[in-house]
Design an enzyme around this catalytic site. Structure first.
Site, short mmCIF file in Angstrom:
data_model
loop_
_atom_site.label_atom_id
_atom_site.label_comp_id
_atom_site.label_asym_id
_atom_site.label_seq_id
_atom_site.Cartn_x
_atom_site.Cartn_y
_atom_site.Cartn_z
N GLU A 380 0.83 -1.22 0.00
CA GLU A 380 0.00 0.00 0.00
C GLU A 380 0.86 1.26 0.00
OE1 GLU A 380 -3.02 -0.54 -0.69
OE2 GLU A 380 -2.72 -2.68 -0.38
N GLU A 402 -0.93 -2.03 -9.94
CA GLU A 402 -0.85 -3.20 -9.06
C GLU A 402 0.40 -4.04 -9.29
OE1 GLU A 402 -2.55 -3.25 -6.59
OE2 GLU A 402 -4.29 -2.01 -7.06
#
Length: 956
Positions: A380, A402
């Protein structure tokens, strides 16, 4: 970091005026909302609302009007928002939790138009002068009258039709007032609940990715539509409001509320917004101009469960700033939420997590829990640069977000926890996982065509193994052949150039190309073949001739690839290799076939390709070289790096499934395992042997398979029994702790003498004294599962009580998984019914629980019946919805054992019976399940007899 985009003085004054108006209006809105909710708000004031039922997927829908398309027109560009929200944490008279709000978006007209189209979903808009919205101009811009406004259900739009056109180059403000339900659906602005000292607590929180910001307020809800957000939250005095920035100030009026105003955000996408109202507490670190706060339930903070996350955040941020040479904002709030669908979400400045992904108890949590917390935090925080600062233009390039975050998460953890050796784990957890999906004819490229990704369901499908795991593996390969030094220089240039903007992968290739490279072709030419076509090659080396070739690797060689590729499924392949243990110069395979004299060997010499497993491809050899490598494993396996021992096993088993080599050859790579002590090769082997278990645990082959595995695992079990002084101490090495789990788990599964008795003893001790758990946290998942499986109703009920009473979420997860291990059908059916009751199983955990039951050979048919029976009623209509239920994981989990013609027929019939209902984000997963089942049937038919014979001979 300083802002790149600014608003003019007049625009700023207008925003302040709107904020003042909002604070007055919002109170009236909260009262009006409950009255309006009972009406058809779309039709008040003579306005039109499109409430038609979406056309079933069997009937193609042809867009005719601009609002029929799922993508926004490009005629308007947002600059800033002023948003005021008031979530009510007490239910209204009807027992419904609600929120009200007011939004003003400043946008610039870049092309004259008489339409304003903006996203709006499941919001009840309040009439402003007879319409859903009010328009005003800035800097003297002429404002056409609003002719009408209406909502479009299918495409989730609010449409404002004007009597004249907006002026190109002028700026305007669109104001809306709205209310919505603060539902417990885990998407948009939603409600989470938990109990503290027996008292129910309610949190207002949010999850905007990918298309849920429109559920919180009307907005231009696309990643390229970046803007600055000015957020104000009204909330009760006994709570704290959080958003993406620091609080500027908080007002307390005579009313029992606070008004918290936050600093403007950076220029960012709507999906990164976060709003939270809670009474959580926090611990914090404030040093080097960095404020880190970990928010969680008060008891968790008091017990120190946030300390590991707090201490880990600073070094990981330090590493990323040093790695990319781009500074980071000074605030990092991280919060552990009781109800959260994703593992975590990278909202800029306010990262949200499941409790199990952020909280760690050194007394009760396992090594695996600790690594999960570290990798999720690292992932994150990586998004602050890869996704937040520089963002994809459209969801078809999700892998840019991602894939990057997944790749560098391992680098961040390796910096913070250098003794763990996690950089090699990427091969197990990402590369091998990606291989399994990308070997299917129904796979898709990393970067899909924009026309393929339009609807919210199609966007959700992009959040898959290809985007995350293949994306990370391809980036790791890129870094390896460029060298890490060149890679990070180009990366830094890319991030600085496109800060606060949007890109696609060609921008990255251009910046890497500028660094100066020793590669045979341009970065774009090489990488386009890895990102714009699906799949990957198997590289075959014939060491007798030196010939080398590549072909598209398909798990089922008889499957038909319907997706065309302009590259004809030929890749530019960087082949790192060694000869007799000596590293050779990297070879580039640029065509289908080639000849490399250095790869021709004789005698006992051997060749090993794809050293360090840096390339995203599989490797095959001639039979002689396979024999030499297998002999080397048997006589001196440590002559090969552990990561390549894992590769040899994984490649061999998958090549056998694809009928490129024999299944016997693949099985031969496991004969040396009785001598293996390293985790990575064992994990690779067990992952592949698990396929044999799945295919044969309902057949007569399983007895022979169990006997062979018992022979191979027994020495590892005895090794750890000695290393741990008869299970009384914990191995010092991180990977050894993981391999101890493998040893115990598999030894008990295949009935190694002494294993089940050991587990039964531990479990019985705990049942006799529930306040003292004698089982080490590392072994609890395994012991709990076998304890339930070997027991009956008494063990199941005890485990259920312990699960309900667990105060640490990771401990509750272990117990919840263990409950799925029962061999008693009625207990499993009862457990399935529990997943429909959120007072027993939280909605966020229902999908995972059902998958765990389907992993059980006894539970799989029960789950399959359960899901088919309730697909329409529960899974699509009433209970879950896409925001809280992983349909794709559910389908793939249930069907992974399917290997008979009858199961294939059932699967096809399930698809046919529910085609009108649809499958949402599981559409692709269903196609892949059919493809995998077809391949499984062929494999079992062709290999069953041979496997049984080989195992029977080798088990003795």
């Amino acid at each position: 970091m300083g802002k790149v985009y600014y608003v003019s003085k007049n625009v700023g004054l207008a925003i302040l005026a709107l904020a003042a108006t909002a604070l007055v209006t919002i109170v009236a809105l909260s009262i009006a909302y409950n009255n309006e909710k009972a009406k058809n708000l779309g039709n008040h004031g003579g306005e039109v609302s499109d409430t038609s039922t979406p056309v079933p997927p069997t009937i193609p829908f042809i867009p005719k009007e601009p609002w029929d398309h799922y993508r926004l027109p490009t005629s308007l560009i947002p600059a800033s928002y002023n948003i005021t929200l008031w979530p009510e944490l007490e239910p209204n008279a009807d027992g419904v939790y609600t929120f009200t709000g007011r939004s003003a978006v400043v946008f610039r007209c870049v092309r004259a138009t008489d339409l304003i189209i903006i996203h709006c979903h499941k919001l009840n808009l309040t009439s402003i002068r007879g319409h859903h919205a009010e328009l005003s101009g800035l800097d003297g811009a002429a404002v056409p009258d609003v002719q009408r406004t209406w909502l479009v259900v299918r495409t989730e739009f609010l449409v404002v039709q004007l009597r004249g056109s907006l002026t190109a180059g002028a700026s305007y403000v669109l104001q809306t007032e709205f209310g919505g339900e603060l539902a417990d659906d885990l998407k948009g602005f939603y409600r989470s609940e938990y109990a503290e000292n027996g008292v129910k607590k309610v949190i207002a929180t949010s999850q905007m990715q990918a298309t849920y910001a429109r559920k919180a307020f009307p907005c231009f809800d696309e990643p390229a539509m970046k803007a600055i957000f000015n957020v104000t939250i009204i909330h009760s005095r006994d709570t704290t409001a959080l958003s993406n920035g620091m609080q500027i100030y908080t007002l307390i009026d005579n009313k029992p509320v606070r008004v918290t105003v936050f600093e403007p955000t950076e220029r960012m996408s709507t999906y990164l917004l976060a709003f939270i109202v809670t009474d959580f507490s926090y611990n914090y670190l404030n040093q080097s101009n960095l404020l880190v706060r970990i928010w969680a339930q008060r008891k968790a903070i008091e017990r120190g469960h946030g300390n590991y996350a707090l201490n880990l955040t600073e070094p990981i941020l330090h590493f990323y700033q040093k790695y990319v040479h781009v500074a980071f904002p000074a605030l990092t709030d991280q919060i552990a939420l009781p109800d959260f669908n994703a593992g975590a979400m990278e909202n800029w400045g306010l990262v949200t997590y499941r409790e199990s992904a952020l909280l760690f108890d050194p007394q009760l949590s396992s090594t695996g829990n600790k690594e999960r917390v570290s990798t999720v935090i690292s992932h994150e925080l990586a998004h602050m640069w890869f996704g937040n600062l520089v963002t994809l233009r459209w969801w078809n390039d999700l892998w840019l977000n991602e894939g990057f975050a997944t790749y560098v998460e391992y680098l961040g953890v390796d910096y913070a926890e250098p003794s763990w050796n996690v950089k090699d784990h990427i091969v197990l957890y990402e590369m091998q996982r990606a291989f399994a999906v990308d070997a299917l004819a129904s796979s898709h490229p990393l970067s899909r065509g924009e026309e393929e990704v339009n609807t919210p369901a199609e966007i959700d499908e992009m959040f898959d193994t290809i985007s995350y795991s293949k994306g990370s593996a391809v980036l790791r390969m890129l870094s390896a052949f460029l060298t890490e030094r060149v890679f990070v220089v180009g990366l830094s240039s890319y991030l600085k150039t496109f800060a606060f903007s949007n890109t696609d992968d060609s921008d990255l290739w251009d910046h890497l190309q500028q660094v100066g490279l020793g590669i045979p072709l341009s970065v774009k030419d090489i990488m386009s073949r890895w990102t714009l076509q699906m799949g990957f090659p198997v590289v075959t080396i014939d060491t007798r001739t030196g010939n080398i070739n590549q072909t598209h690797f398909l798990l089922d060689p008889d499957s038909i690839v319907e997706r065309p590729s302009r590259f004809k499924y030929i890749w530019y392949v960087p082949v790192k290799w060694m000869r007799n243990g000596v590293e050779q110069k990297q070879y580039w395979l640029l065509q289908k076939t080639a000849s490399v004299d250095q790869m021709r060997v004789s005698g006992q010499e051997w060749v090993l390709a794809n050293t360090n497993v840096s390339g995203f491809f599989r490797v095959n050899y001639d039979q002689d070289n396979w024999d030499r490598l297998i002999d080397l494993l048997s006589t001196n396996h440590q002559a090969l790096p552990a990561i390549n021992r894992a590769q040899i096993i994984d490649d061999a088993f998958n090549l056998a499934r694809a009928k490129i080599i024999s299944t016997k050859l693949a099985l031969r790579t496991t004969k040396y395992l009785s001598k293996e002590r390293d985790y990575i090769p064992w994990q690779s082997a067990l992952g592949n042997l698990n396929y044999f278990i799945l295919m044969f645990d309902r057949t007569e082959v399983f007895g022979a398979l169990q006997a062979y595995l018992r022979k191979q695992i027994r020495p590892l079990f005895k090794h750890f029994q000695t290393l741990t002084a008869n299970w009384t101490i914990v191995p010092a090495n991180h990977d050894d702790q993981y391999n101890q789990i493998n040893a115990v788990k598999m030894a008990c599964r295949v009935e190694v003498e002494g294993c089940r008795e050991l587990i039964k003893g531990w479990y019985r001790q705990w049942m006799e004294n529930p306040s003292h758990n004698p089982i080490h946290p590392n072994l609890r998942s395994t012991v709990y599962c076998h304890g339930v499986a070997l027991g009956g109703v008494e063990e199941w009920d005890f485990t259920w009580r312990m699960c309900r009473n667990a105060t640490l979420v990771s401990e509750a997860m272990k117990l919840r998984s263990a409950l799925a291990c029962s061999k008693t059908p009625w207990l499993l059916n009862r457990y399935l019914e529990y997943t429909l009751d959120p007072t027993k199983i939280r909605k966020q955990d229902a999908s995972f629980t059902i998958q765990e039951i389907s992993n059980n050979v006894v539970g799989m048919p029960l789950v399959w019946n359960f899901v088919r029976e309730r697909w329409t009623l529960f899974f699509l209509s009433l209970r879950y919805g896409e925001g809280m239920f992983s349909f794709a994981n559910l389908i793939s989990g249930i069907t992974k054992r399917f290997s008979t013609k009858f199961e294939l027929q059932e699967l096809v019939k399930f698809k046919k019976d529910n085609i009108r209902v649809g499958f949402g984000s599981a559409t692709l997963a269903l196609e892949q399940a059919i493809e995998k089942t077809t391949a499984n049937i062929k494999w079992v038919t062709e290999n069953k007899a041979e496997v049984l014979q080989w195992l029977t001979e080798e088990a003795t």
